[in-house]
Design a protein around this motif. Structure first.
Motif, short mmCIF file in Angstrom:
data_model
loop_
_atom_site.label_atom_id
_atom_site.label_comp_id
_atom_site.label_asym_id
_atom_site.label_seq_id
_atom_site.Cartn_x
_atom_site.Cartn_y
_atom_site.Cartn_z
N SER B 105 1.29 -1.35 -0.21
CA SER B 105 -0.04 0.08 0.07
C SER B 105 0.89 1.08 -0.04
N LEU B 108 2.88 1.30 -3.59
CA LEU B 108 1.99 1.84 -4.15
C LEU B 108 1.45 3.45 -3.94
N TYR B 110 -1.74 3.25 -2.36
CA TYR B 110 -2.88 2.98 -2.80
C TYR B 110 -2.66 2.27 -1.91
N VAL B 112 -4.60 -0.85 -0.75
CA VAL B 112 -5.05 -2.12 -1.03
C VAL B 112 -5.64 -2.85 -0.20
N GLY B 191 -4.35 -0.41 -8.13
CA GLY B 191 -2.99 0.38 -7.80
C GLY B 191 -1.73 -0.31 -8.29
#
Lengths: 91, 417
Positions: B105, B108, B110, B112, B191
């Protein structure tokens, strides 16, 4: 889930059958002569076709007999069922 | 340059009613030529592109996807992540992935939603007990966390399990991997897509591959529904359709594609805070953040690309689940679906070069590919960039079916293969 017309028992639910994989794979006539590549081809490599595929099925919870089936694997539609030992139809 | 997701960007966008968020990835038309093309825009394919760009500096690459990204098995699995595999080669592969998951996470930028809630595998008979104890020892020798639990410890860890000795599938014990867990499967694809797009990777959706052009033993490019794309390197990550793509290049693979089903219940309050799997009865269950029970069933035994499965498979799974968790007896199931999984004879994946130069396959993940997504992408990118496998995926070559050096995880991996 679909119905299968067993050539010996008639139409039954698919749950009575087991799928035996690709049909008409011939056992090597002279196994001692085979190379490793040829063994791999015979044992493991499969056509795994999306579309019309030739298969073997067994009526495991019925007559327990094996037979051949031609089935469209993209929508599970059965095209033809014929007995073991019979040659697959051409075309 | 992409905007960084953070608490500040969230606040800033709140002032414009969240209507001006930047697009997470572009929707380009294919160029005439790329250095490499990845076929298949699922998690594994997007991860491969991401690591090709990030670690191997290959920026002129594309991912072609026949539908929309993450719309295949990436969005159809039950999101379970673990690495408690028996054999050394598998342990190395899956734990490599698990280690990447732990920081994914942040890497990225992002979320997850990786949640290390633990995965418990149940033993229902004496052979299960022996196998799971053996696997626990093997895991610990490979540096993978694993503990064996008695029936009482299973009950303590997950109190809703019926541990009565007189049920059809009595719980005789179990194993627990605490580092294992779940992640949001769509977010993984999104992501990686966002990360790859930022580095210049073209993600081309609604672009189906129709043929692979060979010049002798070399790859020249791919025919797609959006025209011919010239490239010297093609990495195929097409899951259930791998054999179809292989056929276009005149190759055969040791795969059979079969339907695997999953289902979710209506959402309820938190009741199960871990993942419980049982390979003897082909049933596993966890609870999503929305509150739905996420239930995985087994595969059908026939080849099919129909993304449907048989009713009796689901029925068998729910029978077992009802006996193990009597509390679920009045739950209603909301949705059921199937995905097409490509199964190898040894139930291990293939991440390999082929006899065609420049053509690489990443397939055969069968019923358990999601957990490996980051590791698979990383190692496959290495294989494509260097034209040589990484030492962690060397054992997962295509030639093992000729040499006989199989990685036989069938039944050994604590999963309902």
């Amino acid at each position: 889930m679909f119905l299968i017309n067993c050539p010996y028992c008639g139409e039954r639910d698919q749950s009575e059958f087991i799928a035996g994989g690709e049909a008409h794979i011939e056992r090597p006539k002279q196994p001692t002569e085979l190379s490793d590549d040829e063994w791999a081809e015979y044992l493991f490599m499969r056509k795994n076709i999306k579309g019309i595929q030739f298969e073997r099925w067994n009526h495991a919870h019925g007559c327990r007999k094996w037979f051949n089936m031609i089935r469209d694997t993209s929508n599970d539609e059965i095209k033809l069922i014929y007995k073991m030992g019979e040659k697959p139809p051409k075309g | 340059m992409k905007n960084k997701y953070s608490i500040f960007s969230l606040i800033k966008n709140a002032f414009s009613y969240h209507e001006n968020w930047q697009k997470a990835w572009n929707d380009p038309q294919p160029k005439k030529e790329y250095d490499a093309v990845i076929v298949g825009g699922g998690g594994h394919g997007l991860a491969t592109a991401y690591y090709l760009a990030k670690k191997h500096n290959m920026k002129n690459i594309a991912v072609v996807e026949k539908g929309w990204i993450g719309g295949g098995n990436t969005g159809r699995n039950t999101t379970i992540i673990r690495s408690n595999y028996l054999w050394d080669a598998s342990a190395g592969l899956y734990d490599h992935a698990l280690k990447i998951w732990e920081g994914l996470s942040q890497e990225l930028n992002y979320n997850v939603m990786f949640s290390q809630r633990g995965v418990m595998n149940l033993a229902h008979n004496l052979q299960d007990v022996r196998d799971l104890k053996r696997r626990t020892h093997a895991n610990r020798l490979n540096g993978i966390d694993a503990v064996y639990l008695s029936t009482e410890e299973v009950k303590n860890f997950c109190p809703i399990i019926n541990t009565s000795p007189d049920i059809r599938y009595p719980v005789l014990g179990g194993t627990l991997q605490r580092r294992a867990g779940t992640a949001r499967h769509d977010a993984v694809a999104w992501g990686y897509a966002r990360g790859a797009d930022e580095m210049g990777v073209d993600i081309i959706q609604n672009c189906e591959v129709k043929g692979i052009k060979r010049n002798g033993d070399n790859v020249e490019g791919i025919e797609t529904t959006k025209g011919f794309i010239k490239t010297k390197k093609v990495g195929v990550v097409a899951a259930g359709h791998s054999s179809v793509i292989a056929n276009m290049a005149g190759l055969r693979l040791p795969l059979e594609s079969k339907p695997l089903q999953a289902l979710v219940s209506e959402p309820v309050k938190p009741i199960i805070d871990t993942v419980v799997m049982s390979n003897a009865v082909h049933a596993y269950v966890s609870q999503s953040d929305k509150g739905e029970l996420v239930i995985g069933a087994g595969t059908d035994d026939y080849v099919s690309y129909s993304q449907k499965g048989s009713h009796q498979i689901v029925e068998g799974t729910l029978n077992a689940i009802l006996e193990l968790y009597p509390i679920f007896s009045r739950m209603r199931m909301l949705r059921q679906w199937g995905g097409i999984v490509d199964i190898c004879p040894d139930a291990s994946p293939i991440l390999s070069k082929t006899s065609v130069k420049g053509l690489y396959f990443n397939c055969g993940w069968g019923t358990g590919g999601f957990k490996a997504t980051p590791g698979s992408g990383d190692l496959f990118a290495h294989t494509i960039a260097n034209d040589e496998p990484h030492k962690l995926n060397a054992a997962f070559n295509l030639n093992r079916f000729v040499s006989g050096d199989l990685v036989d995880e069938h039944g050994a991996a604590a999963v309902a293969h």
